[in-house]
Design a protein around this motif. Sequence first.
Motif, short mmCIF file in Angstrom:
data_model
loop_
_atom_site.label_atom_id
_atom_site.label_comp_id
_atom_site.label_asym_id
_atom_site.label_seq_id
_atom_site.Cartn_x
_atom_site.Cartn_y
_atom_site.Cartn_z
N ARG A 1 -51.05 -17.11 6.26
CA ARG A 1 -51.63 -16.07 5.51
C ARG A 1 -52.93 -17.03 5.29
O ARG A 1 -54.13 -17.29 5.20
CB ARG A 1 -51.31 -16.39 4.41
CG ARG A 1 -50.17 -14.23 4.34
CD ARG A 1 -50.82 -13.46 3.15
NE ARG A 1 -49.54 -14.41 1.68
CZ ARG A 1 -48.66 -14.68 1.31
NH1 ARG A 1 -48.12 -14.22 1.97
NH2 ARG A 1 -48.34 -16.23 0.49
N PHE A 2 -51.81 -18.62 5.34
CA PHE A 2 -53.01 -19.55 4.69
C PHE A 2 -54.15 -20.02 6.38
O PHE A 2 -54.84 -20.52 6.36
CB PHE A 2 -52.22 -21.38 4.25
CG PHE A 2 -53.09 -22.12 4.40
CD1 PHE A 2 -53.35 -22.35 2.97
CD2 PHE A 2 -53.38 -22.92 5.38
CE1 PHE A 2 -54.66 -24.09 3.00
CE2 PHE A 2 -53.50 -24.53 5.66
CZ PHE A 2 -54.25 -24.37 4.19
N MET A 3 -53.57 -19.88 7.39
CA MET A 3 -54.08 -20.40 8.32
C MET A 3 -55.32 -19.44 8.58
O MET A 3 -56.21 -20.01 8.70
CB MET A 3 -53.23 -20.69 9.79
CG MET A 3 -52.35 -21.62 9.80
SD MET A 3 -51.65 -21.99 10.69
CE MET A 3 -49.89 -20.46 11.44
N ARG A 4 -55.50 -18.21 8.68
CA ARG A 4 -56.14 -16.96 8.65
C ARG A 4 -56.62 -17.00 7.62
O ARG A 4 -57.97 -16.62 8.01
CB ARG A 4 -55.41 -15.31 8.18
CG ARG A 4 -54.55 -14.96 9.37
CD ARG A 4 -53.41 -14.19 9.57
NE ARG A 4 -52.87 -13.82 10.94
CZ ARG A 4 -51.86 -12.88 10.92
NH1 ARG A 4 -51.74 -12.03 10.22
NH2 ARG A 4 -51.85 -12.82 12.70
N ARG A 5 -56.50 -17.28 6.35
CA ARG A 5 -57.63 -17.31 5.29
C ARG A 5 -59.13 -19.02 5.86
O ARG A 5 -59.94 -18.66 5.64
CB ARG A 5 -57.61 -17.44 3.89
CG ARG A 5 -58.00 -17.33 2.80
CD ARG A 5 -56.84 -17.49 1.48
NE ARG A 5 -56.65 -18.70 1.30
CZ ARG A 5 -54.80 -18.65 1.37
NH1 ARG A 5 -54.29 -17.43 1.47
NH2 ARG A 5 -54.05 -19.66 1.08
N ARG A 6 -58.24 -19.95 5.76
CA ARG A 6 -58.85 -21.26 6.35
C ARG A 6 -59.64 -21.68 7.20
O ARG A 6 -60.11 -22.25 7.66
CB ARG A 6 -57.47 -22.21 5.79
CG ARG A 6 -57.24 -22.32 4.36
CD ARG A 6 -58.45 -22.74 3.38
NE ARG A 6 -57.90 -22.70 2.06
CZ ARG A 6 -58.63 -22.67 1.15
NH1 ARG A 6 -60.00 -22.67 1.35
NH2 ARG A 6 -58.30 -22.92 -0.16
N PHE A 7 -59.23 -20.78 7.99
CA PHE A 7 -59.09 -21.59 9.60
C PHE A 7 -59.59 -19.49 10.24
O PHE A 7 -59.54 -19.11 10.52
CB PHE A 7 -58.10 -21.95 11.22
CG PHE A 7 -57.73 -22.99 10.64
CD1 PHE A 7 -58.50 -24.38 9.90
CD2 PHE A 7 -56.59 -22.97 9.71
CE1 PHE A 7 -58.00 -25.47 9.54
CE2 PHE A 7 -56.31 -24.31 8.63
CZ PHE A 7 -56.43 -25.88 9.14
N ASN A 8 -60.79 -20.10 11.20
CA ASN A 8 -61.43 -19.19 12.27
C ASN A 8 -59.85 -19.18 13.47
O ASN A 8 -59.60 -19.96 14.16
CB ASN A 8 -62.39 -19.52 12.75
CG ASN A 8 -63.35 -19.98 11.93
OD1 ASN A 8 -64.57 -19.28 10.80
ND2 ASN A 8 -64.75 -21.01 12.97
#
Length: 317
Positions: free
Chosen positions: A164-171
């Motif tokens: 969830r963090f990677m999808r929220r913070r990165f393209n």
Amino acid sequence: MGKPVWMWLSFLALVIAILAFDLGILHKENKEIEVGESLRLSALYISLGLAFGGWVWWYLGADSGIAYLTGFVVEKTLALDNVFVIALIFSFFAVPRLYQHRVLFWGILGVIVLRAIMIGVGATLVAEFSWLLYVFAAFLVLTGLKMLFMKEAEPDISNNALVRFMRRRFNVTETHHGEHFFVRQADPKTGKLTWFITPLFMALVLIEVADVIFAVDSVPAIFAITTDPFLVYTSNIFAILGLRALYFALAAMIHRFRYLKPALAVVLIFIGSKIFVADLIGLEKFPAALSLGITFAIIASGVIWSLVKTRDEKVEA
């Protein structure tokens, strides 16, 4: 570090040579690894690990050789749990078999560095505070009991905090882009070219994190066998090097090892408790040969029982 610098440099040079041979010759071109090739490569890696153990036995003595082999067997068995999680990660991100070897290869490089850090810190702490060995031992006993009596739920990757963090913070791209971890493409909001991470890279990150979690069990286990950093690290790395090759065979037949986990739990309880048993009976340490024999017997029993009980089950495609 417990051993001369030349021994460490020689080991690292050997590992680099093995990885270069694997990537530069065996897998110069991306291709799907079939079960037969997986088994042959696994046999090669296991032979190399055992051969190194033979050298340790010859050069450093029987006790060191037995400690290395015990650590190698335990780490190899613990790695089977890792295979199950890796298979779930690949399935969740729909990673094509063609590119799974690339993810596992870079994952191994990360493991080599991460395990070096964890083992280096562990060795330093044990050298300064010898009572930590009893903490490690108690932790192993509790972990083994938990594995025996508590049913673990299958990891829910879709709700994983890191995902969830990677999808929220990165393209993040919606689909794979071949073997690439990063790609440049137009931002849907601005239309400008920008960097995106691919699902392949997200799978790599989760595999690295999964190894750190598994190391919480395996590193204390090997320190309960020996506190020599050289033996701890080399047995760990040689066991893990072959995991990449063995994965493609085990992923297709992981259900055949259904009863290995209870055996592994018993091994962890045994390794943890033998430190306390040695103290109770007045021994400096539990006999290394007996420890290896009992460990191997427990694991072999789990493997044989699993194969016998599941012999009529079909291998899932």
